[in-house]
Every structure is written in C-alpha cells, then in structure tokens.
Design a protein around this motif. Structure first.
Motif, mmCIF file in Angstrom:
data_model
loop_
_atom_site.group_PDB
_atom_site.id
_atom_site.type_symbol
_atom_site.label_atom_id
_atom_site.label_comp_id
_atom_site.label_asym_id
_atom_site.label_seq_id
_atom_site.Cartn_x
_atom_site.Cartn_y
_atom_site.Cartn_z
ATOM 1 N N PRO A 8 0.850 -1.198 0.000
ATOM 2 C CA PRO A 8 0.000 0.000 0.000
ATOM 3 C C PRO A 8 0.885 1.248 0.000
ATOM 4 O O PRO A 8 1.893 1.292 0.698
ATOM 5 C CB PRO A 8 -0.776 -0.116 1.309
ATOM 6 C CG PRO A 8 -0.659 -1.533 1.732
ATOM 7 C CD PRO A 8 0.638 -2.027 1.171
ATOM 8 N N VAL A 9 0.528 2.227 -0.792
ATOM 9 C CA VAL A 9 1.329 3.447 -0.902
ATOM 10 C C VAL A 9 0.788 4.488 0.069
ATOM 11 O O VAL A 9 -0.364 4.915 -0.037
ATOM 12 C CB VAL A 9 1.324 3.990 -2.346
ATOM 13 C CG1 VAL A 9 2.126 5.275 -2.442
ATOM 14 C CG2 VAL A 9 1.875 2.944 -3.299
ATOM 15 N N LYS A 48 4.463 7.587 9.493
ATOM 16 C CA LYS A 48 4.120 7.163 10.850
ATOM 17 C C LYS A 48 2.714 7.610 11.244
ATOM 18 O O LYS A 48 2.217 7.220 12.283
ATOM 19 C CB LYS A 48 5.122 7.728 11.871
ATOM 20 C CG LYS A 48 6.553 7.342 11.609
ATOM 21 C CD LYS A 48 6.780 5.871 11.781
ATOM 22 C CE LYS A 48 8.254 5.549 11.599
ATOM 23 N NZ LYS A 48 8.504 4.139 11.491
ATOM 24 N N GLY A 49 2.112 8.457 10.425
ATOM 25 C CA GLY A 49 0.768 8.953 10.684
ATOM 26 C C GLY A 49 0.112 9.375 9.388
ATOM 27 O O GLY A 49 0.763 9.416 8.336
ATOM 28 N N GLY A 50 -1.160 9.702 9.487
ATOM 29 C CA GLY A 50 -1.930 9.992 8.295
ATOM 30 C C GLY A 50 -2.163 11.462 8.030
ATOM 31 O O GLY A 50 -1.838 12.324 8.839
ATOM 32 N N VAL A 51 -2.761 11.709 6.883
ATOM 33 C CA VAL A 51 -3.119 13.063 6.453
ATOM 34 C C VAL A 51 -4.507 13.387 6.990
ATOM 35 O O VAL A 51 -5.475 12.689 6.686
ATOM 36 C CB VAL A 51 -3.110 13.170 4.913
ATOM 37 C CG1 VAL A 51 -3.607 14.528 4.461
ATOM 38 C CG2 VAL A 51 -1.715 12.890 4.368
ATOM 39 N N SER A 75 -7.270 7.412 2.380
ATOM 40 C CA SER A 75 -8.304 6.388 2.545
ATOM 41 C C SER A 75 -7.948 5.118 1.781
ATOM 42 O O SER A 75 -8.201 4.010 2.266
ATOM 43 C CB SER A 75 -9.682 6.914 2.139
ATOM 44 O OG SER A 75 -9.721 7.218 0.772
ATOM 45 N N THR A 76 -7.351 5.245 0.613
ATOM 46 C CA THR A 76 -6.923 4.069 -0.143
ATOM 47 C C THR A 76 -5.838 3.321 0.621
ATOM 48 O O THR A 76 -5.867 2.088 0.711
ATOM 49 C CB THR A 76 -6.423 4.468 -1.542
ATOM 50 O OG1 THR A 76 -7.490 5.105 -2.245
ATOM 51 C CG2 THR A 76 -5.920 3.272 -2.326
ATOM 52 N N TYR A 77 -4.896 4.056 1.190
ATOM 53 C CA TYR A 77 -3.843 3.423 1.991
ATOM 54 C C TYR A 77 -4.449 2.680 3.185
ATOM 55 O O TYR A 77 -4.080 1.537 3.462
ATOM 56 C CB TYR A 77 -2.835 4.472 2.465
ATOM 57 C CG TYR A 77 -1.817 3.895 3.410
ATOM 58 C CD1 TYR A 77 -0.730 3.170 2.935
ATOM 59 C CD2 TYR A 77 -1.950 4.057 4.790
ATOM 60 C CE1 TYR A 77 0.197 2.612 3.801
ATOM 61 C CE2 TYR A 77 -1.024 3.509 5.662
ATOM 62 C CZ TYR A 77 0.047 2.790 5.163
ATOM 63 O OH TYR A 77 0.968 2.231 6.025
ATOM 64 N N ASP A 78 -5.351 3.343 3.879
ATOM 65 C CA ASP A 78 -5.981 2.727 5.058
ATOM 66 C C ASP A 78 -6.729 1.452 4.677
ATOM 67 O O ASP A 78 -6.622 0.428 5.354
ATOM 68 C CB ASP A 78 -6.930 3.705 5.743
ATOM 69 C CG ASP A 78 -6.214 4.876 6.396
ATOM 70 O OD1 ASP A 78 -4.985 4.790 6.630
ATOM 71 O OD2 ASP A 78 -6.892 5.881 6.671
ATOM 72 N N GLN A 83 -6.875 -4.521 4.419
ATOM 73 C CA GLN A 83 -7.014 -5.742 3.626
ATOM 74 C C GLN A 83 -5.787 -6.625 3.773
ATOM 75 O O GLN A 83 -5.891 -7.846 3.873
ATOM 76 C CB GLN A 83 -7.250 -5.407 2.154
ATOM 77 C CG GLN A 83 -8.602 -4.801 1.877
ATOM 78 C CD GLN A 83 -8.729 -4.274 0.458
ATOM 79 O OE1 GLN A 83 -7.737 -3.937 -0.186
ATOM 80 N NE2 GLN A 83 -9.958 -4.169 -0.020
ATOM 81 N N PHE A 84 -4.622 -6.015 3.782
ATOM 82 C CA PHE A 84 -3.373 -6.749 3.933
ATOM 83 C C PHE A 84 -3.324 -7.436 5.296
ATOM 84 O O PHE A 84 -2.941 -8.606 5.403
ATOM 85 C CB PHE A 84 -2.186 -5.807 3.777
ATOM 86 C CG PHE A 84 -0.863 -6.455 4.064
ATOM 87 C CD1 PHE A 84 -0.309 -7.354 3.183
ATOM 88 C CD2 PHE A 84 -0.170 -6.146 5.214
ATOM 89 C CE1 PHE A 84 0.917 -7.950 3.442
ATOM 90 C CE2 PHE A 84 1.059 -6.750 5.504
ATOM 91 C CZ PHE A 84 1.596 -7.651 4.608
#
Length: 87
Positions: A8-9, A48-51, A75-78, A83-84
């Motif tokens: 995931p990017v 280490k954290g999100g936007v 949201s795509t990364y999350d 899923q992973f």
C-alpha cells in the motif's frame, strides 16, 4: 503487500517522492510554508501517521492539488492496509 504484490502506498511516500524531492524542499520548509509544526508534517512524510482534513487542505493549496487528492490517498492506503492485515 496486497494481492498484486504491491505494498500500500502511504500519502507520505507520494508527498516525499513526487513533491518534496522534485521541488528540493525539506520537511522543515514545507512545515513552515503550511504554518504547521515540523513534527506533524514529519510524521506524515515518514509514514508514521496519516493526512488529516486540515493538512490535506493546506497541502492542496501549497502544492496545487486538491484536498480530495490527499484524502483519497489516505483512505486508499488505510483500506489496502486493512485488507493486507486480514490476509
């Protein structure tokens, strides 16, 4: 990794590789231009954290993108990370 073998990017990877490096901009300089604490921007760049919504708005203005661009990356990364983890 997900089913197609790609990890995931994280939005921080995009921020670093597609914006900061080509612009020759440091995390410190970006944080200053966003009027955000350097630590908050560094957390995202270092994956280490999100936007957050607020940061997405500031990044969009500073980097000529849209808030939706940054929030969609997040949201795509999350989603892909979840899923992973589930396998």
């Amino acid at each position: 990794m997900n089913r197609n073998g790609m990890h995931p990017v994280h939005p921080g990877e995009i921020l670093s590789d597609e914006f900061l490096k080509p612009l020759g901009m440091t995390v410190e300089a970006l944080a200053r231009s966003l009027n955000e604490p350097e630590a908050d921007v560094s957390v995202v760049v270092n994956q280490k954290g999100g936007v957050s919504f607020g940061l997405a708005q500031k990044l969009s203005f500073q980097l000529n993108t849209t808030p939706e661009f940054w929030l969609s990356l997040q949201s795509t990364y999350d989603l892909r990370s979840a899923q992973f983890e589930r396998g």
